[in-house]
Design an enzyme around this catalytic site. Structure first.
Site, PDB file in Angstrom:
ATOM      1  N   ALA A   1      23.858 -29.467  84.145  1.00  0.00           N
ATOM      2  CA  ALA A   1      22.678 -28.871  83.505  1.00  0.00           C
ATOM      3  C   ALA A   1      22.794 -29.099  82.000  1.00  0.00           C
ATOM      4  O   ALA A   1      22.674 -28.179  81.189  1.00  0.00           O
ATOM      5  CB  ALA A   1      22.519 -27.391  83.829  1.00  0.00           C
TER       6      ALA A   1
ATOM      7  N   HIS B   1      26.033 -29.762  75.069  1.00  0.00           N
ATOM      8  CA  HIS B   1      26.902 -30.715  75.772  1.00  0.00           C
ATOM      9  C   HIS B   1      26.805 -32.092  75.115  1.00  0.00           C
ATOM     10  O   HIS B   1      27.809 -32.789  74.961  1.00  0.00           O
ATOM     11  CB  HIS B   1      26.480 -30.863  77.228  1.00  0.00           C
ATOM     12  CG  HIS B   1      26.539 -29.605  78.044  1.00  0.00           C
ATOM     13  ND1 HIS B   1      25.419 -28.956  78.481  1.00  0.00           N
ATOM     14  CD2 HIS B   1      27.581 -28.888  78.505  1.00  0.00           C
ATOM     15  CE1 HIS B   1      25.759 -27.895  79.194  1.00  0.00           C
ATOM     16  NE2 HIS B   1      27.076 -27.821  79.218  1.00  0.00           N
TER      17      HIS B   1
ATOM     18  N   GLN C   1      32.954 -24.458  70.934  1.00  0.00           N
ATOM     19  CA  GLN C   1      33.307 -23.140  70.370  1.00  0.00           C
ATOM     20  C   GLN C   1      32.454 -22.049  71.009  1.00  0.00           C
ATOM     21  O   GLN C   1      32.808 -20.876  70.988  1.00  0.00           O
ATOM     22  CB  GLN C   1      33.094 -23.153  68.857  1.00  0.00           C
ATOM     23  CG  GLN C   1      33.494 -21.852  68.167  1.00  0.00           C
ATOM     24  CD  GLN C   1      32.828 -21.678  66.826  1.00  0.00           C
ATOM     25  OE1 GLN C   1      32.873 -22.597  66.009  1.00  0.00           O
ATOM     26  NE2 GLN C   1      32.214 -20.529  66.591  1.00  0.00           N
TER      27      GLN C   1
ATOM     28  N   VAL D   1      25.972 -25.426  69.128  1.00  0.00           N
ATOM     29  CA  VAL D   1      24.628 -25.965  68.867  1.00  0.00           C
ATOM     30  C   VAL D   1      23.617 -24.878  69.227  1.00  0.00           C
ATOM     31  O   VAL D   1      23.718 -24.249  70.289  1.00  0.00           O
ATOM     32  CB  VAL D   1      24.376 -27.248  69.690  1.00  0.00           C
ATOM     33  CG1 VAL D   1      22.949 -27.744  69.490  1.00  0.00           C
ATOM     34  CG2 VAL D   1      25.377 -28.324  69.302  1.00  0.00           C
TER      35      VAL D   1
HETATM   36  P1  AMP Z   1      29.556 -25.566  80.669  1.00  0.00           P
HETATM   37  O1  AMP Z   1      28.793 -26.679  81.298  1.00  0.00           O
HETATM   38  O2  AMP Z   1      28.732 -24.352  80.394  1.00  0.00           O
HETATM   39  O3  AMP Z   1      30.844 -25.280  81.367  1.00  0.00           O
HETATM   40  O4  AMP Z   1      29.959 -26.105  79.237  1.00  0.00           O
HETATM   41  C1  AMP Z   1      30.685 -27.286  79.088  1.00  0.00           C
HETATM   42  C2  AMP Z   1      31.164 -27.380  77.674  1.00  0.00           C
HETATM   43  O5  AMP Z   1      30.046 -27.406  76.784  1.00  0.00           O
HETATM   44  C3  AMP Z   1      32.033 -26.175  77.267  1.00  0.00           C
HETATM   45  O6  AMP Z   1      33.131 -26.633  76.518  1.00  0.00           O
HETATM   46  C4  AMP Z   1      31.080 -25.366  76.437  1.00  0.00           C
HETATM   47  O7  AMP Z   1      31.726 -24.577  75.458  1.00  0.00           O
HETATM   48  C5  AMP Z   1      30.237 -26.448  75.783  1.00  0.00           C
HETATM   49  N1  AMP Z   1      28.973 -25.883  75.319  1.00  0.00           N
HETATM   50  C6  AMP Z   1      28.113 -25.114  76.031  1.00  0.00           C
HETATM   51  N2  AMP Z   1      27.093 -24.702  75.251  1.00  0.00           N
HETATM   52  C7  AMP Z   1      27.315 -25.207  74.023  1.00  0.00           C
HETATM   53  C8  AMP Z   1      26.615 -25.122  72.771  1.00  0.00           C
HETATM   54  N3  AMP Z   1      25.497 -24.426  72.636  1.00  0.00           N
HETATM   55  N4  AMP Z   1      27.151 -25.776  71.715  1.00  0.00           N
HETATM   56  C9  AMP Z   1      28.296 -26.487  71.834  1.00  0.00           C
HETATM   57  N5  AMP Z   1      28.998 -26.597  72.976  1.00  0.00           N
HETATM   58  C10 AMP Z   1      28.516 -25.974  74.055  1.00  0.00           C
END
Ligand code: AMP
Length: 282
Positions: free
Chosen positions: A33, A38, A150, A178
């Protein structure tokens, strides 16, 4: 771009890349997603390891509690592949649950202490699931760089400790949060929000900003900063605070006062959606 489905394919792909280039690969673990948050991680990975950046897309069941959103978590595989490729990824690792957790799998990674703090306190077993799946990914892909956001700052603390304890050898690179133009931190779960909840959710980033302003103005006292954040949340009574904490970013233990590198983190329920946000004290 290659689509890899098995751990063995990922292992072979990584070996071939390292063999040909004589250099390491970068890995960006995600649950798919994919959004611009990401994308920033994938771009950073592709810039650091051009032509050798892999993205894993796996909705990891072990990090969801029994009453959480595993079944309804958004799955947008085709669009994710296109986004990852545009940012310079050269491989996608998209395994099945059975591939990551073979029948009878009984081995888990528990980062003692850290796993029970912040999100781990409100989501028992969550960080055990995260640490387990990331250990499997790092073990298979053997990246020299692994990229995380972060946005999930407590997760970063757990994974840094795990990588160090298990001597996994990857360097963890942390990328900034972000945000939408109005401050809301991007999250795959934002798609669950109604338009009214989307408006209410801005209280998280407002509380973060308020605390950053107070720190910039010289306030350091933990209790005052936390109270100020609660006061911001009080403006949006429909939003239920899960936690507001000022902690040491490596131990996740509360601190008395904010110093550079301290983590200020919040989690709150907006309707049925749990959102998180944070700032690292400058
Ligand atoms: P997830 O798919 O939610 O497991 O996230 C995958 C990676 O993307 C993780 O390292 C999250 O911290 C990073 N991530 C999710 N949202 C953001 C964002 N808004 N800004 C930067 N990195 C993000």
């Amino acid at each position: 771009m290659e689509i890899l489905k098995t751990v063995e394919q990922l292992r072979q792909w990584s070996r071939a890349q390292r063999c040909h280039s004589g250099e390491g690969i970068a890995l960006v673990p995600t649950m798919g997603a994919l959004h611009a948050g990401h994308a920033s991680l994938i771009r950073a990975a592709a810039e650091a390891r051009p032509g050798r950046a892999a993205v894993s897309i796996f909705v990891n069941p072990t990090q969801f509690g029994p009453n959480e959103d595993f079944a309804k978590y958004p799955r947008t595989f085709k669009a994710d592949c296109a986004l990852a490729e545009r940012q310079g990824a050269t491989a996608i690792f998209a395994p099945s649950v059975e591939e990551m957790y073979p029948a009878g799998a009984a081995t888990f990674v528990d980062v003692e202490g850290l796993s029970d703090r912040l999100d781990g306190k409100s989501r028992p077993g969550h960080f055990r699931g995260v640490a387990t799946v990331v250990a499997k990914l790092l073990n298979a892909a053997e990246p020299d760089l692994a990229f995380f956001g972060q946005k999930d700052a407590a997760q970063v603390a757990v994974l840094r400790r795990m990588v160090n304890d298990l001597r996994l050898g990857a360097k963890i690179v942390v990328c900034p949060i972000v945000r939408e133009h109005d401050g809301l931190a991007l999250s795959s779960r934002n798609t669950y929000l109604s338009s009214e909840e989307r408006r209410q959710a801005l209280v998280l980033s407002r509380a973060i900003r308020r605390v950053e302003e107070l720190v910039a103005g010289g306030e350091r006292d933990s209790e005052s900063l936390i109270n100020a954040a609660y006061a911001v949340f009080a403006e949006e009574p429909a939003v239920r605070v899960d936690y507001i904490e000022l902690v040491d970013w490596s131990t996740l233990l509360p601190v008395m006062s904010a110093t550079p590198g301290t983590l200020f983190a919040v989690a709150a329920w907006v309707g049925k959606t749990r959102l998180i946000d944070n700032a690292i004290i400058a």
